[in-house]
Write a protein that holds these residues in place. Sequence first.
Motif, mmCIF file in Angstrom:
data_model
loop_
_atom_site.group_PDB
_atom_site.id
_atom_site.type_symbol
_atom_site.label_atom_id
_atom_site.label_comp_id
_atom_site.label_asym_id
_atom_site.label_seq_id
_atom_site.Cartn_x
_atom_site.Cartn_y
_atom_site.Cartn_z
ATOM 1 N N ILE A 66 -20.365 4.712 -3.235
ATOM 2 C CA ILE A 66 -19.802 3.696 -2.333
ATOM 3 C C ILE A 66 -18.368 3.364 -2.733
ATOM 4 N N PHE A 67 -18.159 3.232 -4.058
ATOM 5 C CA PHE A 67 -16.804 2.936 -4.527
ATOM 6 C C PHE A 67 -15.838 4.073 -4.180
ATOM 7 N N LEU A 68 -16.312 5.324 -4.351
ATOM 8 C CA LEU A 68 -15.473 6.479 -4.031
ATOM 9 C C LEU A 68 -15.149 6.514 -2.540
ATOM 10 N N LEU A 69 -16.163 6.213 -1.690
ATOM 11 C CA LEU A 69 -15.955 6.188 -0.247
ATOM 12 C C LEU A 69 -14.925 5.117 0.134
ATOM 13 N N ALA A 70 -15.065 3.947 -0.482
ATOM 14 C CA ALA A 70 -14.104 2.871 -0.214
ATOM 15 C C ALA A 70 -12.693 3.278 -0.628
ATOM 16 N N ALA A 71 -12.588 3.972 -1.785
ATOM 17 C CA ALA A 71 -11.273 4.412 -2.254
ATOM 18 C C ALA A 71 -10.660 5.435 -1.299
ATOM 19 N N VAL A 72 -11.499 6.361 -0.805
ATOM 20 C CA VAL A 72 -10.999 7.383 0.138
ATOM 21 C C VAL A 72 -10.499 6.721 1.417
ATOM 22 N N ILE A 73 -11.286 5.773 1.945
ATOM 23 C CA ILE A 73 -10.879 5.067 3.181
ATOM 24 C C ILE A 73 -9.574 4.320 2.952
ATOM 25 N N PHE A 74 -9.464 3.682 1.795
ATOM 26 C CA PHE A 74 -8.239 2.943 1.472
ATOM 27 C C PHE A 74 -7.027 3.873 1.446
ATOM 28 N N VAL A 75 -7.183 5.047 0.778
ATOM 29 C CA VAL A 75 -6.076 6.004 0.673
ATOM 30 C C VAL A 75 -5.687 6.533 2.048
ATOM 31 N N VAL A 76 -6.703 6.837 2.874
ATOM 32 C CA VAL A 76 -6.420 7.331 4.229
ATOM 33 C C VAL A 76 -5.645 6.289 5.036
ATOM 34 N N CYS A 77 -6.073 5.039 4.949
ATOM 35 C CA CYS A 77 -5.381 3.964 5.676
ATOM 36 C C CYS A 77 -3.933 3.826 5.196
ATOM 37 N N ILE A 78 -3.768 3.859 3.874
ATOM 38 C CA ILE A 78 -2.409 3.757 3.324
ATOM 39 C C ILE A 78 -1.548 4.921 3.815
ATOM 40 N N PHE A 79 -2.137 6.124 3.833
ATOM 41 C CA PHE A 79 -1.416 7.305 4.308
ATOM 42 C C PHE A 79 -1.001 7.135 5.772
ATOM 43 N N ILE A 80 -1.928 6.628 6.582
ATOM 44 C CA ILE A 80 -1.622 6.416 8.011
ATOM 45 C C ILE A 80 -0.525 5.378 8.174
ATOM 46 N N PHE A 81 -0.657 4.251 7.464
ATOM 47 C CA PHE A 81 0.366 3.211 7.565
ATOM 48 C C PHE A 81 1.729 3.727 7.114
ATOM 49 N N TYR A 82 1.715 4.489 6.020
ATOM 50 C CA TYR A 82 2.992 4.997 5.508
ATOM 51 C C TYR A 82 3.679 5.889 6.538
ATOM 52 N N ASN A 83 2.892 6.806 7.128
ATOM 53 C CA ASN A 83 3.475 7.714 8.103
ATOM 54 C C ASN A 83 3.883 7.005 9.384
ATOM 55 N N LEU A 84 3.098 6.029 9.810
ATOM 56 C CA LEU A 84 3.485 5.247 10.997
ATOM 57 C C LEU A 84 4.776 4.475 10.741
ATOM 58 N N ASN A 85 4.838 3.814 9.590
ATOM 59 C CA ASN A 85 6.048 3.047 9.262
ATOM 60 C C ASN A 85 7.257 3.960 9.083
ATOM 61 N N LEU A 86 7.016 5.165 8.482
ATOM 62 C CA LEU A 86 8.110 6.128 8.320
ATOM 63 C C LEU A 86 8.609 6.607 9.678
ATOM 64 N N ARG A 87 7.676 6.889 10.590
ATOM 65 C CA ARG A 87 8.067 7.323 11.933
ATOM 66 C C ARG A 87 8.842 6.219 12.662
ATOM 67 N N ASN A 88 8.367 4.979 12.544
ATOM 68 C CA ASN A 88 9.064 3.854 13.170
ATOM 69 C C ASN A 88 10.463 3.689 12.604
ATOM 70 N N PHE A 89 10.583 3.888 11.275
ATOM 71 C CA PHE A 89 11.902 3.743 10.663
ATOM 72 C C PHE A 89 12.832 4.877 11.104
ATOM 73 N N LYS A 90 12.273 6.093 11.253
ATOM 74 C CA LYS A 90 13.096 7.203 11.749
ATOM 75 C C LYS A 90 13.567 6.933 13.173
ATOM 76 N N GLU A 91 12.672 6.380 14.005
ATOM 77 C CA GLU A 91 13.076 6.003 15.367
ATOM 78 C C GLU A 91 14.146 4.923 15.333
ATOM 79 N N ARG A 92 13.992 4.010 14.372
ATOM 80 C CA ARG A 92 14.997 2.957 14.208
ATOM 81 C C ARG A 92 16.361 3.569 13.838
ATOM 82 N N ILE A 93 16.333 4.596 12.973
ATOM 83 C CA ILE A 93 17.567 5.274 12.582
ATOM 84 C C ILE A 93 18.203 5.955 13.792
ATOM 85 N N GLN A 94 17.364 6.616 14.626
ATOM 86 C CA GLN A 94 17.899 7.255 15.833
ATOM 87 C C GLN A 94 18.543 6.239 16.762
#
Length: 560
Positions: A7-35
């Motif tokens: 259960i702890f491992l599953l929670a950690a995987v979900i957390f990492v996936v969410c962080i990865f998604i947020f990071y890429n979304l925020n990075l994409r938004n910042f790139k659009e902001r740069i454009q």
Amino acid sequence: MKKAGVIFLLAAVIFVVCIFIFYNLNLRNFKERIQTAEAVIDGAANFIALALSENLFTSDQMYEAALNDAQSYIQSKLQEIKTKYLHVLSASIKQASAQTVEKIKDFQINFTSKNLEVVLKIYDENRLRHLTEKLAFVVIDLEGLLSSLGFTDIVLCEESKLTIHGIGCKPTTALLSSGDYLFSFLVSVTSVVFIRWLSVRKMVQLERKYKDELLKRTQLHEALLKFTELILSGNTEQASQFILEKAVEFVPGAQAGSLLMKEQDHFVFTNVCGYDRKFVDRMFFKVEELAQGMNKEIKIIRNLHQLNEQSLDQERKKLLYSDERVGQIKVLLSVPVVVQNETIAFFNLDNFETEDAFDERSIEIALLLAGQVGLLFERIKLEEELKKQKEMLEYLSYHDSLTDLPNRRLLEECAEKLFALARREEKSISLVFVDLHKFKEVNDTFGHPVGDQILKIVATRAQRVVRKNDILARLGGDEFVFLLYNSTSEESAAFARRLLFIIHEPIVVQNITFSISANMGIAFYPTDGDNLETLLRNADMALYVAKRKKVPFAFYKESI
């Protein structure tokens, strides 16, 4: 123990996936902001360069001062640039090779390190001459310009994979916020709780609580997205009504509401929710009559009726209270909508049951809605300003600033299309090159302002003799060009006589009567040339022959 580890491992995987998604979304938004920043910087840089070129480096005084190295005048004008234009680090006039000067059309924009450099040619008033071995250099702080244009979330740096015109940049804050970490954590915990809900009742209740909260937030975000769509599609009135209804729906304690919008020096009801609309179109408040005041603070007002009694006249008071529900208001929550430090509207949310209907949660959501609306209106206002600037710059790039006629650039584009049409339809086009006779003497004797007025009048008159499919352009100085579609030699000669007649009509400027004449050279497409440059050159030769023979006009064939 093993189950807990899974259960702890599953929670950690979900957390990492969410962080990865947020990071890429925020990075994409910042790139659009740069454009977006690049586009805005380009527009602002071109606007500044055009303003500098037209206002300071296209004048006889600056031309002569730079030519003769008159440092006193030059330094005063360069200092004037630093005063008038924000973020200017330096302004100077330097020696440059003739080859370097000729490579620059009117100005050139360079991005170096953390600065923006505008390089400009120095012209005389009529742009007939320019300095061949000197250029003006204006250096602008790019980071300061970014900040003044609203891009405070972008900071320039030396090394970065993200760039604005080749200059490294990065966000002022980390791509992952504490909210992103918190949300990822909540999702992972909620997932774990969902897996164990059959065995742990308390965890089930906690999961439901999180779900409800997320649902409310999702609904609120969906409402804001819908509001954004309505605003961007131009449905302002529908968007205002929609966001008001959602404010009544989502703000705890709100049972009805109204939207007060600023119009000139007073506020009017544009939308209501839970009230009869019969008083909306006629009711208004002066600034000093507003119960909530103008200090940009959210307010909970419990003595609304007393304040209205003191500030409103009898007629408007009767109109306002014609809906009996207005008289039942116990408390008013008023949220200002502020754009560019100006209060442009108020969200008024009402409760009819208790004076303590609104709490901190109510204020938090109301502030969120008002803040989002304010940001959207600010963005719309900025987009409108940028659109106007872009349209203005585009128009100026294709038209003569004095006569409003098409300039050489637009002439070249139109000529190419007209020649293509003539090739398909096997038609001829006559190019009439017009030069006003002894116009330089008018400028020298009476000054350029008088000469400019005469050019405007001649341009206006010339527009009266051209047909819908013909083209009239000003090349500069006292030179005009006509492209006459499907015109024979006889028709072109008749046109030249009509044009000469209207030009020769008396022109009165500053109580002085002028009699202006002109010489014309005429060349034909495709017999005298199959492109604009050739036709212009041949028509100019014909013009020279007309001047030499002292006749009004001449054809290119006659000049061979």
